[in-house]
Motif scaffolding. Structure first.
Motif: not given
Length: 431
Positions: A215-216, A299-302, A320-323
């Motif tokens: 979940v994002m 505002h995110t690393s996505i 999928m695994e990182g912050p």
């Protein structure tokens, strides 16, 4: 080994399509764009859709698309659905080409709402009671079987286009739905009639890679009061992970994604939560529309477009695994016309809205003099804005402040003998 240039196939890269094209090139791939949308829709809504394509193809069925791709001088590496209209076709084409994708045998159930409900019923997922009808005259009987209130919705539309709340038998017998075509221009030939579920409504945004789901974020569709509704967008607020409904919504949605054969890529699943449990409203095997994608980028690393392409290349993206590095909390607002069609006189507070703290994006669909319909879906919201803040409380307060600031002045009357004002094409303001 092929000496042709490696390429990513993008299915219907409109609306946010330029993000996919840029991401493909950033990763070293040509952008081969395939458009399945009706030619009239492309001409009217996206006349410049092909300007930045490396190769442009048109086709609405897998045989046509695969034959054209086979003749193209590119080394195809992935097939990416860039719009909801293409999610079924993309997975069928990917399977035919031997490329990573989602389970093609279940692709139709991820697109057609009747097949979606049938799949859930088959495996025992909690869903509203439903009936499929092919004529509106069948709605009263279907509503008796599902129970009132009920929702009537086209099986192939999007953005709540054509969804109609039917409170009782009398309303069903007098039902008149103005939309004869779905949001993609296709003739509406069938509708779902389903039980109206009360409860909190959430949009759960995920990414999946090789069958693993993360979940994002989640967004709650908040309403101005406790009345039943058919169009959920009023105040959208990002949900905190400690929300009492987060865990059961997350668990249910992950089960849904597995049940529908969604193994890779983004998804946007809408559910309702009440004392009876969690109910599936809809699964969408694509990036979320509205505010989420743009707010993630800010505002995110996505990296939604890059990460989506990675998933369909068969590569696990870092998200999928990182912050996820959320540096803000998000919200969105729809300033709606809930009264009656009329002529827009003014949008009061619009200049102030553009300067309001935390407002990242302003969307304006009508100008003074335009006819403004009753807001019934994502395509006819008069004014919208995407909001950010340090906390959820700050976001909620900013939404309230905007509601006190911005208002629509609409002339709902029509002097005797005057002609109605013609509807014009909406203007988008992404300032």
């Amino acid at each position: 080994m092929s000496e042709s240039k490696p390429a990513v196939v993008l299915l219907d890269p409109v609306r946010t399509g330029e993000g996919f094209k840029s991401a493909a090139r950033d990763k070293g791939y040509a952008a081969v764009s395939v458009y399945s949308l009706d030619a009239r829709i492309l001409k009217n809504d996206w006349p410049d859709h092909a300007l930045t394509d490396d190769l442009t193809l048109y086709g609405a069925d897998a045989d046509t698309v695969v034959s054209q791709l086979a003749a193209a001088d590119y080394d195809l590496k992935a097939v990416v659905p860039a719009n909801e209209a293409a999610v079924h076709l993309a997975d069928v084409v990917a399977e035919r080409l031997g490329l990573p994708g989602n389970e093609a045998a279940l692709a139709w159930s991820r697109r057609n709402k009747s097949a979606m409900r049938a799949r859930a019923h088959e495996v025992g997922l909690r869903i509203p009671r439903f009936r499929l009808v092919h004529d509106l005259s069948e709605v009263p009987k279907a509503g008796e079987e599902t129970g009132y209130p009920a929702i009537v919705k086209p099986t192939m539309s999007a953005g709540a286009h054509g969804a109609t709340l039917v409170p009782d038998r009398a309303a069903a017998e007098n039902l008149a739905i103005a939309e004869t075509r779905d949001v993609y221009g296709h003739l509406i030939e069938e509708w779902l009639v389903e039980e109206y579920i009360r409860g909190r409504e959430f949009a759960v945004n995920c990414f999946s890679s090789d069958g693993e789901h993360r979940v994002m974020d989640m967004w709650e569709y908040r309403q101005p009061d406790d009345r039943d509704y058919d169009f959920p967008v009023y105040d959208n607020v990002q949900v905190e992970p400690d929300d009492p409904d987060w865990q059961r919504a997350e668990s249910y949605v992950k089960e849904v994604l597995t049940t529908y054969g969604l193994r890779r890529g983004p998804s946007h699943t809408e559910v309702k939560c009440n004392a009876d449990g969690v109910y599936l409203m809809e699964i969408n095997a694509r990036l979320p529309g509205g505010p989420a994608t743009g707010q993630w980028l800010k505002h995110t690393s996505i990296r939604p477009f890059h990460d989506t392409i990675d998933c369909f290349l068969g590569v696990q993206p870092a998200i999928m695994e990182g912050p996820l590095d959320f540096r803000a909390r998000f919200g969105a607002i729809a300033i709606r016309n809930d009264e009656a069609p009329g002529t827009l006189v003014a949008v009061h507070g619009l200049d102030e809205l553009r300067e309001y703290p935390g407002v990242d994006t302003v969307l304006v669909s009508y100008e003074p003099g335009d006819t403004v319909p009753v807001t019934s879906g994502m395509t006819n919201i008069p004014v919208g804005a995407y909001i950010s803040g340090a906390t959820q409380r700050e976001v909620v307060d900013r939404l309230a402040g905007i509601r006190a600031l911005v208002s629509l002045e609409i002339d709902h009357g029509e002097p005797a003998g005057s002609a109605p004002v013609p509807a014009l094409s909406p203007v988008r303001d992404d300032a």
